[in-house]
Design a protein around this motif. Structure first.
Motif, short mmCIF file in Angstrom:
data_model
loop_
_atom_site.label_atom_id
_atom_site.label_comp_id
_atom_site.label_asym_id
_atom_site.label_seq_id
_atom_site.Cartn_x
_atom_site.Cartn_y
_atom_site.Cartn_z
N VAL A 85 61.37 41.44 72.78
CA VAL A 85 61.82 40.78 74.01
C VAL A 85 63.25 41.22 74.25
CG1 VAL A 85 62.35 38.57 75.10
CG2 VAL A 85 60.28 38.81 73.73
N ILE A 86 63.53 41.68 75.49
CA ILE A 86 64.89 42.10 75.84
C ILE A 86 65.48 41.10 76.82
CG2 ILE A 86 66.31 43.91 76.88
CD1 ILE A 86 64.20 45.94 75.92
N THR A 87 66.67 40.63 76.48
CA THR A 87 67.37 39.67 77.34
C THR A 87 68.75 40.23 77.69
OG1 THR A 87 68.20 38.48 75.40
CG2 THR A 87 66.22 37.61 76.42
N ILE A 88 69.19 39.93 78.91
CA ILE A 88 70.52 40.34 79.36
C ILE A 88 71.55 39.45 78.67
CG2 ILE A 88 72.03 40.58 81.39
CD1 ILE A 88 69.61 42.51 81.36
N ASP A 89 72.55 40.06 78.05
CA ASP A 89 73.54 39.30 77.28
C ASP A 89 74.31 38.29 78.15
OD1 ASP A 89 72.78 40.63 74.99
OD2 ASP A 89 74.51 42.00 75.00
N LYS A 90 74.73 38.70 79.32
CA LYS A 90 75.58 37.85 80.16
C LYS A 90 74.85 36.61 80.67
CE LYS A 90 78.91 38.28 83.90
NZ LYS A 90 79.51 39.20 84.88
N THR A 91 73.58 36.74 81.00
CA THR A 91 72.85 35.64 81.62
C THR A 91 71.80 34.99 80.72
OG1 THR A 91 71.15 37.11 82.51
CG2 THR A 91 73.10 36.70 83.90
N GLY A 92 71.38 35.72 79.67
CA GLY A 92 70.31 35.22 78.80
C GLY A 92 68.93 35.37 79.40
N GLU A 93 68.83 36.03 80.56
CA GLU A 93 67.54 36.21 81.23
C GLU A 93 66.68 37.23 80.49
OE1 GLU A 93 67.82 36.33 85.79
OE2 GLU A 93 69.80 36.99 85.06
N GLU A 94 65.41 36.89 80.32
CA GLU A 94 64.45 37.82 79.73
C GLU A 94 64.02 38.81 80.80
OE1 GLU A 94 59.86 37.64 78.42
OE2 GLU A 94 61.14 36.18 77.38
N ASP A 120 75.03 48.76 84.84
CA ASP A 120 74.78 48.77 83.40
C ASP A 120 74.71 47.33 82.91
OD1 ASP A 120 74.96 51.48 83.60
OD2 ASP A 120 76.82 51.68 82.45
N TYR A 121 73.72 47.05 82.09
CA TYR A 121 73.49 45.70 81.60
C TYR A 121 73.43 45.69 80.08
CZ TYR A 121 72.07 44.80 86.44
OH TYR A 121 72.03 44.70 87.81
N PRO A 122 74.49 45.22 79.42
CA PRO A 122 74.39 45.04 77.96
C PRO A 122 73.31 43.99 77.68
CG PRO A 122 76.68 44.95 78.69
CD PRO A 122 75.83 44.91 79.92
N ALA A 123 72.45 44.29 76.73
CA ALA A 123 71.32 43.40 76.45
C ALA A 123 71.05 43.35 74.95
CB ALA A 123 70.09 43.89 77.21
N THR A 124 70.16 42.44 74.58
CA THR A 124 69.74 42.30 73.18
C THR A 124 68.23 42.40 73.11
OG1 THR A 124 71.63 40.88 72.65
CG2 THR A 124 69.75 40.78 71.16
N ILE A 145 71.23 46.90 73.12
CA ILE A 145 70.72 47.95 73.98
C ILE A 145 71.43 47.82 75.32
CG2 ILE A 145 68.77 46.49 74.65
CD1 ILE A 145 67.11 49.04 75.03
N THR A 146 71.59 48.95 76.03
CA THR A 146 72.14 48.91 77.38
C THR A 146 71.06 49.35 78.35
OG1 THR A 146 74.36 49.42 76.58
CG2 THR A 146 73.92 49.84 78.92
N ILE A 147 70.84 48.54 79.36
CA ILE A 147 69.89 48.89 80.42
C ILE A 147 70.71 49.47 81.57
CG2 ILE A 147 68.22 48.02 82.09
CD1 ILE A 147 67.59 45.79 80.04
N LYS A 148 70.39 50.70 81.95
CA LYS A 148 71.07 51.38 83.05
C LYS A 148 70.12 51.49 84.25
CE LYS A 148 74.30 54.35 80.59
NZ LYS A 148 75.50 54.07 81.31
#
Length: 151
Positions: A85-94, A120-124, A145-148
């Motif tokens: 599962v990948i979530t955006i770090d800033k918002t916690g959105e999956e 660019d979205y830093p994510a986990t 992970i970074t989502i571009k």
């Protein structure tokens, strides 16, 4: 007759023995394991406890609603199926969930679960590890992970 039973129990010289509990039975067919067999069993246990996560640190999408390059692998030598599962770090959105990924399977491209704007979205990425027999979660590990999104 009653007097005879009384006399017998009063003058009985042998103590009554009461046995309680269970005792370990005698050995039957068991044999001592060889050093080689012990090492093989130990290695099997170690191998079953190993887990390697594989994910490229960058996922690139032309637009936020089209398939892009997202590489996740559950190597064949892993003992467990996973879900990532990948979530955006800033918002916690999956924004992505892989579904079950058995050992020996990989994902090369994917569509995000929600549209993202250019940037660019830093994510986990959270790798949840499951028992292959019971399907119950055994643990988890995470990777950055970074989502571009290009356009």
């Amino acid at each position: 007759m009653l007097g005879g039973g009384y006399y017998y129990f009063i003058h009985q010289k042998e103590a009554v023995r009461v046995v309680a509990g269970d005792y370990l039975p005698e050995v039957k067919e068991a044999q001592k394991m060889t050093d080689k067999e012990i090492k093989k069993a130990e290695q099997k246990a170690v191998d079953a406890s190993k887990f390697n996560m594989v994910i490229k640190p960058e996922a690139v999408f032309e637009t936020g609603d089209q398939a892009g390059t997202l590489y996740i692998q559950n190597p064949e030598h892993n003992a467990y199926p996973i879900n990532v599962v990948i979530t955006i770090d800033k918002t916690g959105e999956e924004v992505y969930s892989s579904g079950a990924l058995e050992p020996g399977y990989e994902i090369k491209t994917a569509v995000l679960g929600q549209k993202l704007a250019k940037g660019d979205y830093p994510a986990t990425a959270t790798f949840s590890i499951y028992d292959p027999k019971t399907k119950q979660k055994r643990g988890q590990v995470q990777a950055s992970i970074t989502i571009k999104v290009l356009n």
